[in-house]
Design an enzyme around this catalytic site. Structure first.
Site, mmCIF file in Angstrom:
data_model
loop_
_atom_site.group_PDB
_atom_site.id
_atom_site.type_symbol
_atom_site.label_atom_id
_atom_site.label_comp_id
_atom_site.label_asym_id
_atom_site.label_seq_id
_atom_site.Cartn_x
_atom_site.Cartn_y
_atom_site.Cartn_z
ATOM 1 N N THR A 198 25.540 33.393 44.231
ATOM 2 C CA THR A 198 25.059 32.143 43.637
ATOM 3 C C THR A 198 25.331 32.164 42.137
ATOM 4 O O THR A 198 25.498 33.228 41.539
ATOM 5 C CB THR A 198 23.535 31.952 43.840
ATOM 6 O OG1 THR A 198 22.846 32.970 43.107
ATOM 7 C CG2 THR A 198 23.149 31.994 45.300
ATOM 8 N N SER B 280 12.862 38.294 46.884
ATOM 9 C CA SER B 280 14.042 39.042 46.471
ATOM 10 C C SER B 280 13.778 40.518 46.695
ATOM 11 O O SER B 280 12.615 40.949 46.689
ATOM 12 C CB SER B 280 14.301 38.794 44.981
ATOM 13 O OG SER B 280 15.273 39.689 44.475
ATOM 14 N N VAL C 213 23.152 37.890 46.459
ATOM 15 C CA VAL C 213 23.610 36.663 47.098
ATOM 16 C C VAL C 213 24.586 35.977 46.149
ATOM 17 O O VAL C 213 24.354 35.923 44.942
ATOM 18 C CB VAL C 213 22.431 35.705 47.411
ATOM 19 C CG1 VAL C 213 22.930 34.445 48.102
ATOM 20 C CG2 VAL C 213 21.376 36.396 48.269
ATOM 21 N N LYS D 96 8.907 38.284 41.234
ATOM 22 C CA LYS D 96 9.109 38.435 42.670
ATOM 23 C C LYS D 96 8.047 39.352 43.294
ATOM 24 O O LYS D 96 7.702 39.185 44.460
ATOM 25 C CB LYS D 96 10.528 38.924 42.969
ATOM 26 C CG LYS D 96 11.589 37.880 42.627
ATOM 27 C CD LYS D 96 11.331 36.556 43.371
ATOM 28 C CE LYS D 96 12.447 35.550 43.186
ATOM 29 N NZ LYS D 96 12.304 34.374 44.045
ATOM 30 N N TYR E 294 12.004 39.332 35.919
ATOM 31 C CA TYR E 294 12.369 38.727 37.203
ATOM 32 C C TYR E 294 11.686 39.496 38.335
ATOM 33 O O TYR E 294 11.095 38.893 39.241
ATOM 34 C CB TYR E 294 13.893 38.737 37.375
ATOM 35 C CG TYR E 294 14.339 38.154 38.688
ATOM 36 C CD1 TYR E 294 14.331 36.785 38.901
ATOM 37 C CD2 TYR E 294 14.763 38.986 39.725
ATOM 38 C CE1 TYR E 294 14.730 36.244 40.117
ATOM 39 C CE2 TYR E 294 15.162 38.458 40.943
ATOM 40 C CZ TYR E 294 15.147 37.094 41.133
ATOM 41 O OH TYR E 294 15.536 36.572 42.338
#
Length: 144
Positions: A93, A43, A91, A60, A56
């Site tokens: 999602t 990411s 993205v 990553k 997060y």
């Protein structure tokens, strides 16, 4: 502040599961002729830290470290296995909405899952002497 259970889930999925799958895949590739390609989906958060996304981002950043470490290990073995990390920005999602509770889609077109899949296909189609190591991709209008 934060929720340690949520942190554990992020680390389990983004770091532990990725390391486990990578290890099994590399072992299999080495048994089958020491050739292949490992693609880690990282990411842009592995390259910076945004407000509210520190854990997060930490996971990553760990993906980037694992990718670089694996690449070095395979080069030391003179392996034919290539390693790539693809780091997409925004993205479309459901995942984004779950991880970032205050997420609001930006007012410009964002990446689709197909865009990321196309990047994976591009990397896999590269000639054997070409190694994409870290591919960053973002919506054209994304600032960070």
């Amino acid at each position: 502040g934060g929720d340690p259970e949520r942190w554990r889930e992020i680390l389990d999925v983004n770091v532990i599961a990725l390391a486990t799958c990578t290890s099994l895949a590399v072992d299999d590739m080495r048994r089958r002729g020491d050739a292949g390609h490992v693609v880690h989906v990282s990411s842009l958060s592995g390259h910076r830290v945004t407000r509210g996304g520190a854990m997060y981002a930490a996971s990553k950043h760990a993906v980037r470290a694992m990718t670089e470490g694996l690449r070095g290990e395979l080069r030391a073995l003179a392996s034919g296995i290539r390693v790539t990390a693809i780091s997409p920005g925004n993205v479309a999602t459901d995942f984004v909405a779950r991880v970032f509770a205050d997420y609001e889609p930006p007012p410009y077109p964002i990446l689709e899952a197909k865009d990321v899949a196309d990047a994976v296909a591009h990397v896999l189609a590269a000639p054997d002497h070409v190694a994409y190591h870290d591919l960053l991709m973002r919506p054209a209008q994304q600032v960070t």
